[in-house]
Design a protein around this motif. Structure first.
Motif, PDB file in Angstrom:
ATOM      1  N   LEU A  69       0.817  -1.214   0.000  1.00  0.00           N
ATOM      2  CA  LEU A  69       0.000   0.000   0.000  1.00  0.00           C
ATOM      3  C   LEU A  69       0.849   1.262   0.000  1.00  0.00           C
ATOM      4  O   LEU A  69       0.330   2.369   0.017  1.00  0.00           O
ATOM      5  N   GLN A 162      -0.999   3.653  21.436  1.00  0.00           N
ATOM      6  CA  GLN A 162      -1.170   2.990  20.152  1.00  0.00           C
ATOM      7  C   GLN A 162       0.178   2.579  19.587  1.00  0.00           C
ATOM      8  O   GLN A 162       0.349   2.430  18.391  1.00  0.00           O
ATOM      9  N   PRO A 238       0.305   6.815   8.405  1.00  0.00           N
ATOM     10  CA  PRO A 238       1.119   7.911   7.871  1.00  0.00           C
ATOM     11  C   PRO A 238       0.631   9.305   8.278  1.00  0.00           C
ATOM     12  O   PRO A 238       1.407  10.248   8.266  1.00  0.00           O
ATOM     13  N   HIS A 239      -0.647   9.428   8.632  1.00  0.00           N
ATOM     14  CA  HIS A 239      -1.151  10.771   8.937  1.00  0.00           C
ATOM     15  C   HIS A 239      -1.303  11.012  10.431  1.00  0.00           C
ATOM     16  O   HIS A 239      -2.086  11.850  10.861  1.00  0.00           O
ATOM     17  N   ARG A 243      -3.368  14.079  12.304  1.00  0.00           N
ATOM     18  CA  ARG A 243      -4.562  13.682  13.046  1.00  0.00           C
ATOM     19  C   ARG A 243      -4.516  14.226  14.475  1.00  0.00           C
ATOM     20  O   ARG A 243      -5.484  14.789  14.979  1.00  0.00           O
ATOM     21  N   LYS A 244      -3.362  14.079  15.109  1.00  0.00           N
ATOM     22  CA  LYS A 244      -3.256  14.576  16.487  1.00  0.00           C
ATOM     23  C   LYS A 244      -3.371  16.096  16.534  1.00  0.00           C
ATOM     24  O   LYS A 244      -4.014  16.646  17.421  1.00  0.00           O
ATOM     25  N   GLY A 247      -6.748  16.999  16.320  1.00  0.00           N
ATOM     26  CA  GLY A 247      -7.391  16.576  17.560  1.00  0.00           C
ATOM     27  C   GLY A 247      -7.291  17.630  18.647  1.00  0.00           C
ATOM     28  O   GLY A 247      -8.250  17.879  19.373  1.00  0.00           O
ATOM     29  N   VAL A 250      -9.747  20.343  17.900  1.00  0.00           N
ATOM     30  CA  VAL A 250     -11.120  19.909  18.139  1.00  0.00           C
ATOM     31  C   VAL A 250     -11.406  19.849  19.636  1.00  0.00           C
ATOM     32  O   VAL A 250     -12.445  20.314  20.106  1.00  0.00           O
ATOM     33  N   LEU A 251     -10.460  19.303  20.400  1.00  0.00           N
ATOM     34  CA  LEU A 251     -10.700  19.188  21.841  1.00  0.00           C
ATOM     35  C   LEU A 251     -10.820  20.562  22.496  1.00  0.00           C
ATOM     36  O   LEU A 251     -11.665  20.770  23.369  1.00  0.00           O
ATOM     37  N   LEU A 254     -14.211  22.005  21.478  1.00  0.00           N
ATOM     38  CA  LEU A 254     -15.298  21.300  22.162  1.00  0.00           C
ATOM     39  C   LEU A 254     -15.368  21.690  23.635  1.00  0.00           C
ATOM     40  O   LEU A 254     -16.451  21.915  24.178  1.00  0.00           O
TER      41      LEU A 254
ATOM     42  N   GLU B  83      -8.489   0.745   3.829  1.00  0.00           N
ATOM     43  CA  GLU B  83      -7.166   1.322   4.026  1.00  0.00           C
ATOM     44  C   GLU B  83      -6.965   2.517   3.078  1.00  0.00           C
ATOM     45  O   GLU B  83      -6.381   3.528   3.468  1.00  0.00           O
ATOM     46  N   ARG B  86      -8.529   5.423   4.657  1.00  0.00           N
ATOM     47  CA  ARG B  86      -7.697   5.966   5.732  1.00  0.00           C
ATOM     48  C   ARG B  86      -6.530   6.778   5.187  1.00  0.00           C
ATOM     49  O   ARG B  86      -6.115   7.768   5.758  1.00  0.00           O
ATOM     50  N   ARG B  87      -5.970   6.331   4.064  1.00  0.00           N
ATOM     51  CA  ARG B  87      -4.742   6.926   3.572  1.00  0.00           C
ATOM     52  C   ARG B  87      -4.946   8.039   2.569  1.00  0.00           C
ATOM     53  O   ARG B  87      -4.261   9.055   2.628  1.00  0.00           O
ATOM     54  N   ASP B  88      -5.864   7.808   1.619  1.00  0.00           N
ATOM     55  CA  ASP B  88      -5.887   8.668   0.444  1.00  0.00           C
ATOM     56  C   ASP B  88      -7.086   9.596   0.348  1.00  0.00           C
ATOM     57  O   ASP B  88      -7.019  10.617  -0.328  1.00  0.00           O
ATOM     58  N   TRP B  91      -9.710  13.746   4.496  1.00  0.00           N
ATOM     59  CA  TRP B  91     -10.333  13.577   5.811  1.00  0.00           C
ATOM     60  C   TRP B  91     -10.697  12.116   6.090  1.00  0.00           C
ATOM     61  O   TRP B  91     -11.386  11.813   7.058  1.00  0.00           O
ATOM     62  N   ARG B  93      -9.183   9.455   7.255  1.00  0.00           N
ATOM     63  CA  ARG B  93      -8.828   8.836   8.535  1.00  0.00           C
ATOM     64  C   ARG B  93      -9.789   9.291   9.626  1.00  0.00           C
ATOM     65  O   ARG B  93     -10.124   8.532  10.536  1.00  0.00           O
ATOM     66  N   ILE B  94     -10.214  10.552   9.536  1.00  0.00           N
ATOM     67  CA  ILE B  94     -11.096  11.104  10.562  1.00  0.00           C
ATOM     68  C   ILE B  94     -12.506  10.534  10.382  1.00  0.00           C
ATOM     69  O   ILE B  94     -13.161  10.138  11.348  1.00  0.00           O
ATOM     70  N   ALA B 260     -14.136  12.529  20.741  1.00  0.00           N
ATOM     71  CA  ALA B 260     -13.042  13.097  19.947  1.00  0.00           C
ATOM     72  C   ALA B 260     -11.699  12.558  20.425  1.00  0.00           C
ATOM     73  O   ALA B 260     -10.784  12.328  19.634  1.00  0.00           O
ATOM     74  N   PHE B 264      -9.288  11.054  17.590  1.00  0.00           N
ATOM     75  CA  PHE B 264      -8.071  11.739  17.168  1.00  0.00           C
ATOM     76  C   PHE B 264      -6.810  11.167  17.810  1.00  0.00           C
ATOM     77  O   PHE B 264      -5.726  11.295  17.263  1.00  0.00           O
ATOM     78  N   PRO B 267      -7.729   5.968  17.629  1.00  0.00           N
ATOM     79  CA  PRO B 267      -8.898   5.468  16.885  1.00  0.00           C
ATOM     80  C   PRO B 267      -8.986   3.947  16.829  1.00  0.00           C
ATOM     81  O   PRO B 267     -10.058   3.418  16.538  1.00  0.00           O
TER      82      PRO B 267
END
Ligand code: HEM
Lengths: 274, 418
Positions: A69, A162, A238-239, A243-244, A247, A250-251, A254, B83, B86-88, B91, B93-94, B260, B264, B267
């Protein structure tokens, strides 16, 4: 009364979260938990570590393991290895890619190509590995985890653990040993204390096997294991950094919204006896 | 409070709106049911979970529709298409994380909602139908979540599908044909994946429809409340908007914080690592475990490992498994106490909390291997589960002396220490 209720609720919540505590892990030795740069709330990938891990992958693991992938272009993505586009272009060009549409069925790679697999078919891969199949690396770091001893799993939810995958790979890489006398290892397998017996992968790493450009980084099995584990985490997620970062925003929003709502509610209800 | 004869109550000032409202009294309807609706003023935060659930349903539907745009329901492609999301996908993954975590949050909320009902006797007259519609929603949610879990076609997806569809094979005579009909073949395969995808897309809308009935049935008698004493007059209630709306909004925003957090920062923590391995019918995972929210029922299913008279253990497990949920339909007639709220029922209250602990114990046991002490504990906990409904509630509701009830909500509120 309130107290009893609160305590019961706490138990209830803990109970609810107890469920996935059965995550896979192996029985062998006590696992070592490393401090990953990408661990915890504020952790980010260390691009130098990822680049070294990539080097280990490319020079060692990629001989047997695919990463179907992953595209070359991913190596220049932000939040990851941060290679420049020209570096990635040059790297891709080093590989020949099977492509029925091109003149002689082959051409040199471009950044959009997927990482070329070491074996054409599953059967080829098995034939080269005593019948065992080296798993694809793309999401392998998320398909394994390490269990914390005792009630440690409760903590996992609060530290957003994680890093089970990289912890697993690291322990696997560093626990090859002589088999104890009472353990029989079948031909074509190698004893690994963390795996809890024989594994069909020969110890892939050895001190000094890969030459790092940065002379200040030790060239030991342990260091390679760490770097390649980090790289595998990046492949699987990879992201993570983006993402964090989102996050946090967002937190914060919120929480601010919740406070506003609470104050509004309190003001509104202040003239209602309830 | 009924749904009809409401149009004369509210006349929009704006002529265009009035014209519309005279022809379809949507605005009057909204005003009556979402603004003026009298809400007991003493509702506590356990009553905000209905709104939280509505939010969860909305989130699942919206994120699910987007996921369906990028998902490929085919055994060779499904795993990688998730997958790919999630990758491509922008948004991705979110969105994928929200949907996956959202299922857990949804079930967390529904368990709170159900146990709220159990404690405050929300299932009692005149709310039996409201309660039973809730049980139907719960069953639909379980079916939806189960089929959704199969879609990413990981190892746990595949083996959960295999184990759970296998349950039907235990039914005498017709079991085997039903099993094949459900799977669309002898084994879980492409046909299974396709029909699960189709149904997984359909069922949330069925749930939405039943939720509307649920709320309709709620608006006939109105909300219950923590005292269990029905409102006497307008001193006991406040208009739904703004009072309940703001309170619900506050609760929703608090609920979204752990939501959240998981989306974030972790997950995958609520899932199983094995689902990151593509489905493989040749390799059985060492422990097949369902998602946490199915664990209590899974424990009940496995607890029956012995034959009961002419019923073999497999069928017995299925009967207890199905019975553990279906029994909720009969709850309004098993608990005959005239007093609704557990706060005024000293004996019931103790047994309620014992039942909560029993449920959590079952949840814990569902995640453990079926061996040794766990098997014995699961049997005891299963027996207690049924004992609670079939013996304890009927008996306690007959012999218990409830505490004196307040004459009205307002009186109860005034009696509260400031
Ligand atoms: C998608 C799932 C559901 C949604 C959106 C939903 C929505 C609601 C809402 C908005 C209310 C009014 C506010 C409140 O009391 O919290 C309510 C009340 C109620 N719900 Fe649900 N519900 C759902 C599932 C269930 C389930 C699974 C059950 C029981 C098995 C249930 C039983 C009840 C009862 C008995 C009441 C009345 C409580 C009272 O007023 O005393 N609901 N629901």
């Amino acid at each position: 009364m309130i107290k009893a209720k609160t305590i019961l609720m706490a138990i209830a919540l803990a109970g609810l979260f107890s469920a996935p505590a059965n995550a896979s892990g192996t029985a062998g030795v006590e696992p070592k938990f490393s401090d990953w740069t990408f661990g915890g709330l504020f952790g980010t990938y260390d691009e130098h570590q990822l680049q070294r891990g990539f080097q280990v992958f490319r020079e060692v693991c990629a001989a047997c393991h695919s990463a179907n992938l992953i595209s070359f272009r991913n190596l220049s993505e932000e939040g990851g290895l941060n290679y420049s586009e020209s570096q990635v272009k040059a790297l891709a060009a080093e590989y020949t890619i099977a492509d029925p549409a091109s003149l002689d069925g082959e051409r040199s790679g471009i950044p959009a190509d997927r990482w070329p697999a070491p074996f054409a078919t599953e059967q080829d891969a098995r034939d080269a590995n005593n019948g065992a199949l080296p798993p694809d690396f793309s999401v392998l770091a998320k398909a394994r985890t390490v269990q914390r001893p005792g009630l440690g799993w409760i903590m996992n939810y609060f530290i957003a653990y994680q890093e089970g995958g990289p912890d697993y790979v690291y322990n696997l890489m560093t626990n090859y040993a002589e088999a104890p006398h009472d353990v029989e290892i079948p031909a074509g397998q190698y004893y690994n204390a963390f795996f809890g017996g024989g594994i069909a992968m020969a110890p892939p790493l050895a001190d000094g096997l890969v030459t790092y450009d940065d002379a200040s980084v030790p060239m030991t099995t342990e260091q390679y294991a760490k770097d390649v584990s980090a790289f595998m985490m990046w492949m699987a997620e990879p992201h993570l950094i983006a993402r964090k970062e989102l996050g946090f925003k967002v937190l914060i929003i919120l929480s601010a919204f919740a406070v506003l709502m609470y104050l509004t509610k309190r003001k509104l209800w202040s003239n209602v006896k309830h | 409070m009924a749904l009809t004869h409401n149009s004369e109550k509210y006349d929009p000032k704006n002529p265009a709106l009035k014209w519309f409202n005279d022809r379809l009294p949507l605005l009057s309807f909204g005003k009556e049911h979402f603004v003026d609706f009298p809400t007991p003023k003493n509702l506590n935060y356990w009553w905000t979970f209905g709104m939280i659930l509505a939010l969860c349903l909305g989130v699942q539907i919206v994120t699910g529709i987007i996921l369906a745009m990028h998902f490929t329901p085919h055994v060779d492609l499904a795993f990688n298409s998730v997958e790919h999301i999630r990758r491509d996908v922008n948004w991705g993954r979110i969105i994928q994380g929200t949907h996956a975590v959202g299922a857990s949050m949804f079930f967390f909320a529904v368990y709170v909602h159900i146990f709220r009902g159990l404690f405050y006797g929300s299932y009692k007259a005149p709310r039996e139908v409201l309660w039973m519609l809730g049980v139907i929603i719960f069953l639909l949610m379980m079916a939806t979540a189960f089929m959704g879990y199969v879609l990413p076609w990981g190892q746990m997806s595949f083996w959960a599908a295999t184990v759970i569809t296998n349950i039907f094979a235990a039914i005498p005579l017709v079991g085997e044909p039903i099993l094949q009909w459900l799977r669309g073949g002898f084994a879980v395969d492409n046909a299974t994946l396709n029909r699960f995808f189709s149904l997984h897309y359909l069922l949330p809308f069925v749930i939405a429809a039943v939720v509307m009935l649920h709320i309709w049935a709620l608006h006939i008698p109105g909300n219950g409340n923590p005292t269990g004493v029905e409102p006497k007059d307008s001193h006991d209630t406040v208009p739904f908007t703004p009072y309940a709306t703001i309170k619900d909004l506050f609760a929703v925003s608090v609920f979204l914080i752990p939501f959240a957090w998981f989306v974030f920062f972790a997950p995958d923590i609520l899932g199983h690592p094995d689902n990151y391995i593509m489905a493989n019918s040749q390799v059985t995972p060492p422990h097949i475990v369902p998602e946490w929210y199915f664990l209590p029922f899974y424990a009940i299913l496995r607890a029956i490992d012995f034959n009961i008279l002419f019923i073999d253990s497999k069928l017995g497990g299925v009967i207890f498994f199905a019975g553990s949920i279906l029994i909720l339909f009969f709850l309004p007639w098993l608990d005959v106490s005239k007093v609704r709220s557990g706060s005024f029922r000293p004996m019931f209250r103790i047994f309620f909390w014992v039942f909560v602990l029993d449920f959590l114990l079952l949840m814990y046991l569902g995640a453990q291997p079926a061996e040794g002490i766990y098997v014995t504990l699961a049997k005891v906990a299963t027996a207690y589960y049924f004992l609670h409904f079939l013996v304890i509630l009927p008996v306690v509701s007959r012999i218990e002396t409830p505490k004196p009830l307040p004459t009205s909500i307002s009186e109860a509120v005034l009696a509260k220490p400031a």
